[in-house]
Scaffold this motif. Structure first.
Motif, PDB file in Angstrom:
ATOM      1  N   THR A 272       0.918  -1.519   0.091  1.00  0.00           N
ATOM      2  CA  THR A 272      -0.055  -0.191   0.428  1.00  0.00           C
ATOM      3  C   THR A 272       1.204   1.510  -0.052  1.00  0.00           C
ATOM      4  O   THR A 272       1.044   1.309   0.337  1.00  0.00           O
ATOM      5  N   HIS A 273       0.410   1.979  -1.018  1.00  0.00           N
ATOM      6  CA  HIS A 273       1.578   3.403  -0.980  1.00  0.00           C
ATOM      7  C   HIS A 273       1.248   4.511   0.194  1.00  0.00           C
ATOM      8  O   HIS A 273       0.208   3.878   0.278  1.00  0.00           O
ATOM      9  N   THR A 274       1.582   5.555   0.176  1.00  0.00           N
ATOM     10  CA  THR A 274       1.871   6.140   1.637  1.00  0.00           C
ATOM     11  C   THR A 274       0.466   7.187   1.258  1.00  0.00           C
ATOM     12  O   THR A 274      -0.794   7.467   1.977  1.00  0.00           O
ATOM     13  N   SER A 275       0.777   7.410  -0.149  1.00  0.00           N
ATOM     14  CA  SER A 275      -1.051   8.346  -0.860  1.00  0.00           C
ATOM     15  C   SER A 275      -2.146   7.177  -0.507  1.00  0.00           C
ATOM     16  O   SER A 275      -2.944   8.468   0.290  1.00  0.00           O
TER      17      SER A 275
ATOM     18  N   LEU B 270      -5.113   9.047   1.877  1.00  0.00           N
ATOM     19  CA  LEU B 270      -6.815   9.385   1.720  1.00  0.00           C
ATOM     20  C   LEU B 270      -7.411   8.316   2.406  1.00  0.00           C
ATOM     21  O   LEU B 270      -8.635   8.219   2.861  1.00  0.00           O
ATOM     22  N   GLU B 271      -6.988   6.770   2.679  1.00  0.00           N
ATOM     23  CA  GLU B 271      -8.383   5.535   3.673  1.00  0.00           C
ATOM     24  C   GLU B 271      -8.439   6.335   5.023  1.00  0.00           C
ATOM     25  O   GLU B 271      -9.280   6.259   5.461  1.00  0.00           O
ATOM     26  N   THR B 272      -7.525   6.687   5.598  1.00  0.00           N
ATOM     27  CA  THR B 272      -7.404   7.581   6.417  1.00  0.00           C
ATOM     28  C   THR B 272      -8.446   8.937   6.920  1.00  0.00           C
ATOM     29  O   THR B 272      -8.983   9.016   7.537  1.00  0.00           O
ATOM     30  N   ALA B 273      -8.238   9.284   5.554  1.00  0.00           N
ATOM     31  CA  ALA B 273      -9.190  10.977   5.927  1.00  0.00           C
ATOM     32  C   ALA B 273     -10.595  10.615   5.259  1.00  0.00           C
ATOM     33  O   ALA B 273     -11.655  11.428   6.287  1.00  0.00           O
TER      34      ALA B 273
ATOM     35  N   ILE C 214     -14.712  10.859   7.640  1.00  0.00           N
ATOM     36  CA  ILE C 214     -15.817  11.524   7.164  1.00  0.00           C
ATOM     37  C   ILE C 214     -16.970  10.063   7.455  1.00  0.00           C
ATOM     38  O   ILE C 214     -18.286  10.752   7.591  1.00  0.00           O
ATOM     39  N   GLN C 215     -16.952   8.608   6.562  1.00  0.00           N
ATOM     40  CA  GLN C 215     -17.351   7.694   5.909  1.00  0.00           C
ATOM     41  C   GLN C 215     -17.531   6.932   7.528  1.00  0.00           C
ATOM     42  O   GLN C 215     -16.848   7.293   8.628  1.00  0.00           O
TER      43      GLN C 215
END
Length: 178
Positions: A17-20, A24-27, A31-32
């Motif tokens: 898994t790429h850092t980006s 994105l998943e953490t962000a 929200i979700q």
């Protein structure tokens, strides 16, 4: 290397898994909502902590199952056999506590989605005996109205029964070569 936890599962192909992607998943997780996932309250027949998810199952009461359309009922199965046979268990739970909870499960219906099979000797791996659990659960009862005729076996109303049969040796089976 000593003291390092290492997975017993084979390497999964692909890139790490790429850092980006992780950011994105953490962000999105902030929200979700994960309401349905957070409502999971137990696991059954589950392997080690680093195991793969092998399936998901919706479990409903007999009363709710009876309200489903007949076409939908064909996709569900009763849990009576899985529970009473001893093959459904709750890892790490003492027998009496486990049986108290499984008495409730025995009366329910499930719709399962399998991703892949467990590939190890479950009895040995968890130190359970299906035969002993089968004896301990013989008193349990399934759905109050019996297994619905549209459930189990793709709507054929099949009842699963554990039995032993003599099988012919492989040499006695006719072979066809194409």
């Amino acid at each position: 290397m000593e003291g390092v936890n290492k997975s017993t599962h084979p390497e999964v192909p692909g890139e790490p898994t790429h850092t980006s992607t992780a950011l994105l998943e953490t962000a999105t997780a902030t929200i979700q909502g994960f309401g349905p996932i957070n409502k999971i309250h137990q696991h059954l027949c589950a392997p080690d902590a680093d195991a793969r998810l092998i399936g998901l199952e919706y479990i409903v009461s007999e009363e709710l199952f009876l309200t489903l359309p007949d076409e939908e009922k064909r996709m569900w199965h009763s849990h009576e056999y899985e529970v009473k046979s001893g093959v459904l268990f709750m890892p790490g739970m003492p027998g009496p506590i486990q049986r108290q909870d499984l008495e409730k499960v025995c009366k329910t219906y499930g719709k399962v989605f399998h991703f892949w099979q467990v590939d190890k000797d479950v009895e040995k791996g968890f130190g359970v005996s299906f035969d002993k659990e089968r004896e301990n659960r013989a008193y349990m009862t399934g759905p109050a109205h019996g297994i619905h005729p549209l459930a189990n076996g793709g709507g054929k109303g099949l009842k699963t029964v554990l039995r032993e049969v003599d099988c012919k040796p492989v040499d006695s089976v006719p072979r066809v070569f194409v």
